[in-house]
Motif scaffolding. Structure first.
Motif, PDB file in Angstrom:
ATOM      1  N   VAL A  27      44.258  43.940  29.903  1.00  0.00           N
ATOM      2  CA  VAL A  27      44.535  43.461  31.261  1.00  0.00           C
ATOM      3  C   VAL A  27      45.517  42.293  31.230  1.00  0.00           C
ATOM      4  CG1 VAL A  27      43.524  42.325  33.287  1.00  0.00           C
ATOM      5  CG2 VAL A  27      42.393  44.315  32.269  1.00  0.00           C
ATOM      6  N   ALA A  28      45.385  41.401  30.250  1.00  0.00           N
ATOM      7  CA  ALA A  28      46.351  40.308  30.115  1.00  0.00           C
ATOM      8  C   ALA A  28      47.759  40.859  29.927  1.00  0.00           C
ATOM      9  CB  ALA A  28      45.964  39.401  28.948  1.00  0.00           C
TER      10      ALA A  28
ATOM     11  N   GLY B 278      44.272  34.876  38.568  1.00  0.00           N
ATOM     12  CA  GLY B 278      43.368  35.392  39.597  1.00  0.00           C
ATOM     13  C   GLY B 278      42.859  36.775  39.267  1.00  0.00           C
ATOM     14  N   THR B 279      43.737  37.637  38.764  1.00  0.00           N
ATOM     15  CA  THR B 279      43.323  38.987  38.379  1.00  0.00           C
ATOM     16  C   THR B 279      42.831  39.012  36.939  1.00  0.00           C
ATOM     17  OG1 THR B 279      45.629  39.514  37.809  1.00  0.00           O
ATOM     18  CG2 THR B 279      44.851  40.171  39.995  1.00  0.00           C
ATOM     19  N   ALA B 280      43.664  38.543  36.004  1.00  0.00           N
ATOM     20  CA  ALA B 280      43.358  38.696  34.584  1.00  0.00           C
ATOM     21  C   ALA B 280      42.139  37.893  34.154  1.00  0.00           C
ATOM     22  CB  ALA B 280      44.578  38.272  33.755  1.00  0.00           C
ATOM     23  N   VAL B 281      41.862  36.779  34.819  1.00  0.00           N
ATOM     24  CA  VAL B 281      40.731  35.937  34.442  1.00  0.00           C
ATOM     25  C   VAL B 281      39.563  36.115  35.418  1.00  0.00           C
ATOM     26  CG1 VAL B 281      39.941  33.562  34.079  1.00  0.00           C
ATOM     27  CG2 VAL B 281      42.208  34.267  33.279  1.00  0.00           C
TER      28      VAL B 281
ATOM     29  N   ASN C  37      38.708  39.809  36.748  1.00  0.00           N
ATOM     30  CA  ASN C  37      38.301  40.478  35.517  1.00  0.00           C
ATOM     31  C   ASN C  37      36.878  40.082  35.122  1.00  0.00           C
ATOM     32  OD1 ASN C  37      38.722  42.162  33.325  1.00  0.00           O
ATOM     33  ND2 ASN C  37      40.190  40.837  32.308  1.00  0.00           N
ATOM     34  N   ALA C  38      36.608  38.788  35.089  1.00  0.00           N
ATOM     35  CA  ALA C  38      35.283  38.305  34.708  1.00  0.00           C
ATOM     36  C   ALA C  38      34.234  38.624  35.766  1.00  0.00           C
ATOM     37  CB  ALA C  38      35.333  36.795  34.458  1.00  0.00           C
ATOM     38  N   GLY C  39      34.587  38.452  37.041  1.00  0.00           N
ATOM     39  CA  GLY C  39      33.620  38.722  38.105  1.00  0.00           C
ATOM     40  C   GLY C  39      33.225  40.177  38.174  1.00  0.00           C
ATOM     41  N   ALA C  40      34.188  41.077  38.030  1.00  0.00           N
ATOM     42  CA  ALA C  40      33.889  42.506  38.036  1.00  0.00           C
ATOM     43  C   ALA C  40      33.063  42.886  36.820  1.00  0.00           C
ATOM     44  CB  ALA C  40      35.178  43.314  38.081  1.00  0.00           C
TER      45      ALA C  40
ATOM     46  N   VAL D 106      47.098  46.352  44.958  1.00  0.00           N
ATOM     47  CA  VAL D 106      47.086  47.250  43.800  1.00  0.00           C
ATOM     48  C   VAL D 106      46.581  46.514  42.562  1.00  0.00           C
ATOM     49  CG1 VAL D 106      48.530  48.573  42.201  1.00  0.00           C
ATOM     50  CG2 VAL D 106      48.900  48.768  44.660  1.00  0.00           C
ATOM     51  N   GLY D 107      47.103  45.304  42.338  1.00  0.00           N
ATOM     52  CA  GLY D 107      46.668  44.520  41.193  1.00  0.00           C
ATOM     53  C   GLY D 107      45.189  44.181  41.241  1.00  0.00           C
ATOM     54  N   VAL D 108      44.730  43.768  42.410  1.00  0.00           N
ATOM     55  CA  VAL D 108      43.332  43.389  42.576  1.00  0.00           C
ATOM     56  C   VAL D 108      42.403  44.550  42.255  1.00  0.00           C
ATOM     57  CG1 VAL D 108      41.590  42.872  44.336  1.00  0.00           C
ATOM     58  CG2 VAL D 108      43.678  41.501  44.207  1.00  0.00           C
ATOM     59  N   PHE D 109      42.642  45.677  42.871  1.00  0.00           N
ATOM     60  CA  PHE D 109      41.679  46.767  42.743  1.00  0.00           C
ATOM     61  C   PHE D 109      41.824  47.532  41.432  1.00  0.00           C
ATOM     62  CE2 PHE D 109      41.815  45.968  47.347  1.00  0.00           C
ATOM     63  CZ  PHE D 109      40.477  45.654  47.515  1.00  0.00           C
ATOM     64  N   ALA D 110      42.995  47.501  40.817  1.00  0.00           N
ATOM     65  CA  ALA D 110      43.143  48.111  39.496  1.00  0.00           C
ATOM     66  C   ALA D 110      42.333  47.332  38.463  1.00  0.00           C
ATOM     67  CB  ALA D 110      44.620  48.148  39.098  1.00  0.00           C
ATOM     68  N   VAL D 111      42.467  46.014  38.455  1.00  0.00           N
ATOM     69  CA  VAL D 111      41.723  45.197  37.507  1.00  0.00           C
ATOM     70  C   VAL D 111      40.234  45.260  37.794  1.00  0.00           C
ATOM     71  CG1 VAL D 111      41.348  42.843  36.674  1.00  0.00           C
ATOM     72  CG2 VAL D 111      43.671  43.673  37.045  1.00  0.00           C
ATOM     73  N   LEU D 112      39.866  45.189  39.077  1.00  0.00           N
ATOM     74  CA  LEU D 112      38.448  45.233  39.451  1.00  0.00           C
ATOM     75  C   LEU D 112      37.806  46.525  38.963  1.00  0.00           C
ATOM     76  CD1 LEU D 112      37.104  44.303  43.004  1.00  0.00           C
ATOM     77  CD2 LEU D 112      36.061  46.069  41.613  1.00  0.00           C
TER      78      LEU D 112
END
Length: 450
Positions: A156-157, A178-181, A184-187, A372-378
């Motif tokens: 993801v990074a 916001g996405t990578a850390v 990523n961790a919350g999901a 797109v970034g948010v939901f792909a990482v999630l």
């Protein structure tokens, strides 16, 4: 966070002592965030889980550091392969890097960039641990970290920050994680707790923080370290963007803390220290992806919106029945989503890039990219993390025995307790003063609330 870029030889930068020193200081500040997180989480749990909570963060410093040197840096920031992962043999073991070799397009050595990014990799799995308080075997947690950073964080990074990563190439803005850390961790936290289940006594027993001073200390240290986390992510201090990010970090955090406290007062009638600490962290999370794209006024909006949304979100675990012990989902997942999406509304086009949000005439284009970034990482982190937890649970087991959870995970997993009450007048079953001569002491059933 800008990845390495290639420049013409005539324009090649030279090593800057100022930027190198600045980035080393920022790296140290980000390292401090993991012990700070340990204090923040450690104060929020009950007495019997304090040491375990501290250790779940500290062990990440050991495991992830070694993995990063062996192959993590290469996977995250090596030469792109299919926009999914990186790999550079020179980065394996950090063995093929020259002492003064510069990160492409920047004035800092590759070693400095590698160690700065290492601290991000260390912190991210530590964030997950707060959702799993009281009930996870320490050996299983250590193995989970090893697997998770390998198959989730490192790829993801690369997606988000690596040259050629598909989200970077799409134009998703994520200044510092916001996405990578955070998403990523919350999901990941949500995925794991759906597999391992609830704590014994969830929604029945009081599970109050045992030390709010520790919580406030941890939150204050996180706030301090976050300036390195955010401002350092521009990889230098030459053009003022890092300074804007520094200011926005302070502004958004203040706004989020006030917004959380205001919501708390209206909803529950009190301004709590836990609310102040949690609100500050929510603001830090939300401004992390957005701070290089918005103005200080935009940072106030980002912080205030995130503070209210996260304050509302922490109660969802009781409504939907998932046991997110220390609100990792409510603060980091929700805060990360809010901050990432709000870029698509408040980006001015005049700080880190010319991308503009909806409120600055940019239409819905950037908001769509952010989504797109948010939901792909999630989705990726949620599914893969749940699979890893399931496999570990079915093999070596993820949870301690129920009796051990009730009696206290500190003693079972670490053979220690955070506080020794035996000689300090606060023992669980002894009198603080001896009985008067000629009398018999009556037995007492007083116990310390753990």
């Amino acid at each position: 966070m800008p990845p390495g870029i290639t420049t013409l030889a005539a324009d090649a930068p030279t090593l800057s002592a100022a930027n190198t020193g600045f980035m080393l200081i920022c790296s140290a500040l980000v390292m401090l965030m993991t012990p700070a997180l340990a204090f923040f989480y450690g104060g929020m749990v009950r007495v019997k889980s304090t040491l375990n909570m501290l250790m779940m963060s500290f062990i990440s410093l050991g495991i992830v550091t070694i993995l990063w040197v062996l192959y993590g840096f290469s996977l995250a920031f090596g030469t792109d392969a299919g926009s999914i992962i990186g790999w550079s043999q020179d980065f394996v073991g950090l063995s093929g890097i020259g002492v003064t070799e510069l990160w492409d397009g920047y004035t800092i050595p590759v070693y400095v960039f590698a160690v700065f990014q290492l601290m991000f990799a260390v912190l991210t799995p530590a964030l997950i641990s707060g959702a799993l308080a009281d009930r996870v075997k320490f050996t299983s947690w250590a193995l989970f970290i090893t697997l998770w950073v390998t198959v989730v964080y490192f790829p993801v990074a690369h997606w988000v920050w690596g040259a050629g990563g598909w989200l970077f190439e799409l134009g998703v803005i994520d200044f510092a994680g916001g996405t990578a850390v955070h998403i990523n961790a919350g999901a990941a936290a949500l995925g794991v707790i759906l597999v391992i289940g609830k704590r014994v006594g969830f929604k029945k027993d009081p599970m109050r923080p045992h030390s709010l001073p520790l919580v406030m200390l941890g939150a204050g240290l996180l706030w301090f370290g976050w300036f390195g986390f955010n401002a350092g992510s521009w990889l230098g201090n030459d053009d003022g963007v890092g300074a804007v990010m520094f200011v926005n970090t302070q502004v958004a955090t203040a706004a989020a803390m006030l917004a959380w406290l205001g919501y708390e007062k209206l909803r529950h009638g009190s301004f709590t220290t836990l609310g102040a600490a949690s609100g500050a962290v929510a603001g830090l999370v939300a401004i992390t992806p957005a701070g290089g794209a918005v103005s200080p006024l935009g940072a106030i909006a980002v912080g205030a919106i995130a503070g209210v949304l996260c304050a509302m979100a922490v109660g969802l675990k009781y409504r939907f029945g998932y046991d997110d012990s220390l609100d990792v989902v409510g603060v980091h997942l929700v805060g990360g989503i809010a901050g990432s999406l709000l870029v698509g509304l408040f980006a001015t086009g005049g700080v880190q890039s010319d991308a503009k949000g909806l409120f600055y005439g940019g239409g819905l284009d950037q908001l769509g990219k952010q989504a797109v970034g948010v939901f792909a990482v999630l989705a990726y982190s949620l599914v893969v993390s749940a699979i890893l937890a399931f496999l570990l649970d079915r093999t070596i087991g993820m949870r301690v025995e129920e009796d051990d959870e009730v009696s206290g995970i500190d003693q079972v997993e670490h053979a220690e307790t955070a506080y020794d009450f035996s000689g300090a007048g606060g023992g669980s079953s002894s009198r603080s003063t001896p009985p008067a001569p000629g009398t018999t002491a009556a037995p007492t059933n007083k116990k310390v609330d753990a």
